[in-house]
Design an enzyme around this catalytic site. Structure first.
Site, PDB file in Angstrom:
ATOM      1  N   SER A 229       0.830  -1.202   0.000  1.00 11.26           N
ATOM      2  CA  SER A 229       0.000   0.000   0.000  1.00 11.26           C
ATOM      3  C   SER A 229       0.860   1.246   0.000  1.00 11.26           C
ATOM      4  O   SER A 229       1.955   1.266   0.593  1.00 11.26           O
ATOM      5  CB  SER A 229      -0.855  -0.010   1.265  1.00 11.26           C
ATOM      6  OG  SER A 229      -1.467   1.243   1.442  1.00 11.26           O
TER       7      SER A 229
ATOM      8  N   LYS B 129       2.108  -3.045   6.628  1.00  8.55           N
ATOM      9  CA  LYS B 129       2.487  -3.266   5.222  1.00  8.55           C
ATOM     10  C   LYS B 129       3.996  -3.062   5.036  1.00  8.55           C
ATOM     11  O   LYS B 129       4.651  -3.794   4.303  1.00  8.55           O
ATOM     12  CB  LYS B 129       1.694  -2.328   4.306  1.00  8.55           C
ATOM     13  CG  LYS B 129       0.201  -2.639   4.249  1.00  8.55           C
ATOM     14  CD  LYS B 129      -0.086  -3.940   3.518  1.00  8.55           C
ATOM     15  CE  LYS B 129      -1.553  -4.299   3.500  1.00  8.55           C
ATOM     16  NZ  LYS B 129      -1.832  -5.579   2.845  1.00  8.55           N
TER      17      LYS B 129
ATOM     18  N   TYR C  49      -1.864   0.252  10.434  1.00  8.02           N
ATOM     19  CA  TYR C  49      -2.127  -0.455   9.172  1.00  8.02           C
ATOM     20  C   TYR C  49      -0.949  -0.279   8.206  1.00  8.02           C
ATOM     21  O   TYR C  49      -0.407  -1.249   7.676  1.00  8.02           O
ATOM     22  CB  TYR C  49      -3.419   0.078   8.525  1.00  8.02           C
ATOM     23  CG  TYR C  49      -3.545  -0.321   7.076  1.00  8.02           C
ATOM     24  CD1 TYR C  49      -3.899  -1.621   6.737  1.00  8.02           C
ATOM     25  CD2 TYR C  49      -3.261   0.585   6.049  1.00  8.02           C
ATOM     26  CE1 TYR C  49      -3.972  -2.006   5.403  1.00  8.02           C
ATOM     27  CE2 TYR C  49      -3.334   0.208   4.724  1.00  8.02           C
ATOM     28  CZ  TYR C  49      -3.690  -1.082   4.400  1.00  8.02           C
ATOM     29  OH  TYR C  49      -3.753  -1.461   3.096  1.00  8.02           O
TER      30      TYR C  49
END
Ligand code: UDP
Length: 332
Positions: A118, A146, A142
């Site tokens: 991402s 990644k 989050y």
């Protein structure tokens, strides 16, 4: 791709289901591994094996029995706000889950992987457009998961004999051009489906911030059509099978659209008005994010086939008018 066997982990979700279908259309034999916690059985292409990405033993059995040529990994938690409230669940699924998958792959000697990364790993942009060399400073747990996974993948590429492509998505949007698959998150948090639901009269939309330093005061993002994203996965996989070790690539159109521009596109496509309210900024939302995606063009020949936001919105609208799965109040 003809006859190649691919395990699509998280293949019942939004992006995974589109990739699975595109790979099948390209001739691959697809098995989806998914716990259906957020995905839909109706979205699955090929055979479905129900399982948790953290279940290393089960993954190893599936991988050994299936004699796969590659794995595509989409299984992850993706709500930025939830990751701030419950970071441990994110480290568990996204980081520990990927480690379980990698260990199972090594045990089964399947060492070709395409991973969903991402643009959230970059954090607040220092320069735009964002290229792959931009420093990493994720704002949310989050984004951190990644980045952590990408670091694990770098080590696996260097020391464990893996070939790995990481695709750093910008804002995935749209739906299968023929209406077979679409976006059906529950809860839905993404701008394009929410604006379409507002056009359908199901809700009003909140504009998170009107005072950003952008031309119209709303945030700018790079909306990439999900079918183009799926094509990027196919090309990445072909490159790995051709012998490349792989790397991380941005996947975006290179063009930014503001929240108000997205809403205007939704109104043009649907012919309906989008009821909206001003709302405070969402924490952690940078004013603008858009990709420099030259590397994937040069290395893999990827070109977005649907760069026009209106086409992306049109496909998402077609889906919303006849969704095949997902919880919707009523048809628009
Ligand atoms: N956004 C908004 N209202 C909403 C949902 C999103 O104004 O109900 C804005 C959000 O602040 C961001 C952009 O739309 O600038 C895209 O948000 P989304 O959640 O779709 O994707 P993200 O950029 O967070 O990955």
């Amino acid at each position: 791709m003809q006859g190649r066997r691919v395990l699509v982990v998280g293949g019942a979700g939004y992006i995974g289901s589109h990739c699975a279908l595109l790979l099948q259309e390209a001739g691959a034999e697809i098995t989806v591994y998914d716990d259906l916690s957020t995905g839909y059985a109706e979205a699955v292409t090929g055979r479905l094996v129900r399982g948790d990405v953290r279940d290393r033993a089960r993954l190893e059995t599936v991988l050994q029995e299936g004699r796969f040529d590659a794995v595509m990994h989409f299984a992850a938690r993706l709500l930025v706000g939830e990751s701030v409230a419950h970071p441990l669940a994110y480290f568990d699924t996204n980081v520990a889950g990927t480690c379980a998958l990698l260990s199972a792959m090594a045990a089964a000697d399947v060492r070709t992987l395409v991973f969903s990364s991402s643009c959230a790993i970059y954090g607040e942009p220092r320069t735009l457009p964002l290229d792959e060399a931009h420093p990493f400073a994720p704002v949310s747990p989050y984004g951190l998961t990644k980045l952590m996974v990408e670091q694990v993948l770098d080590a696996c590429r260097e020391r464990e004999g893996f070939r790995i492509a990481s695709l750093r998505y910008f804002n995935a949007a749209g739906a299968h051009p023929g209406g077979r698959l679409g976006e059906a998150h529950d809860p839905e948090t993404h701008l394009v489906p929410l604006a379409l639901e507002a056009a359908a009269g199901w809700r009003r939309i909140r504009l998170f911030g009107r005072d950003y330093p952008t031309p119209d005061g709303t945030c700018i993002r790079d909306y990439v059509h999900v079918w183009d994203l799926a094509e990027a996965h196919r090309l990445a996989l072909e490159a790995l099978w051709a012998g490349q070790a792989g790397r991380a690539w941005n996947v975006g159109t290179g063009t930014g659209s503001s929240v108000l521009e997205v809403i205007a596109a939704v109104e043009r496509v649907t012919g309906r008005s989008v009821q909206r309210d001003d709302a405070p900024r969402r924490p952690g939302d940078p004013p603008a994010l858009y990709a420099k995606a030259d590397a994937i063009r040069q290395d893999l020949g990827w070109i977005p086939r649907h760069p026009d936001l209106e086409v992306t919105v049109e496909h998402a609208w077609r889906w919303l008018q006849a969704p095949r799965y997902g919880r919707y109040p009523r048809r628009p």
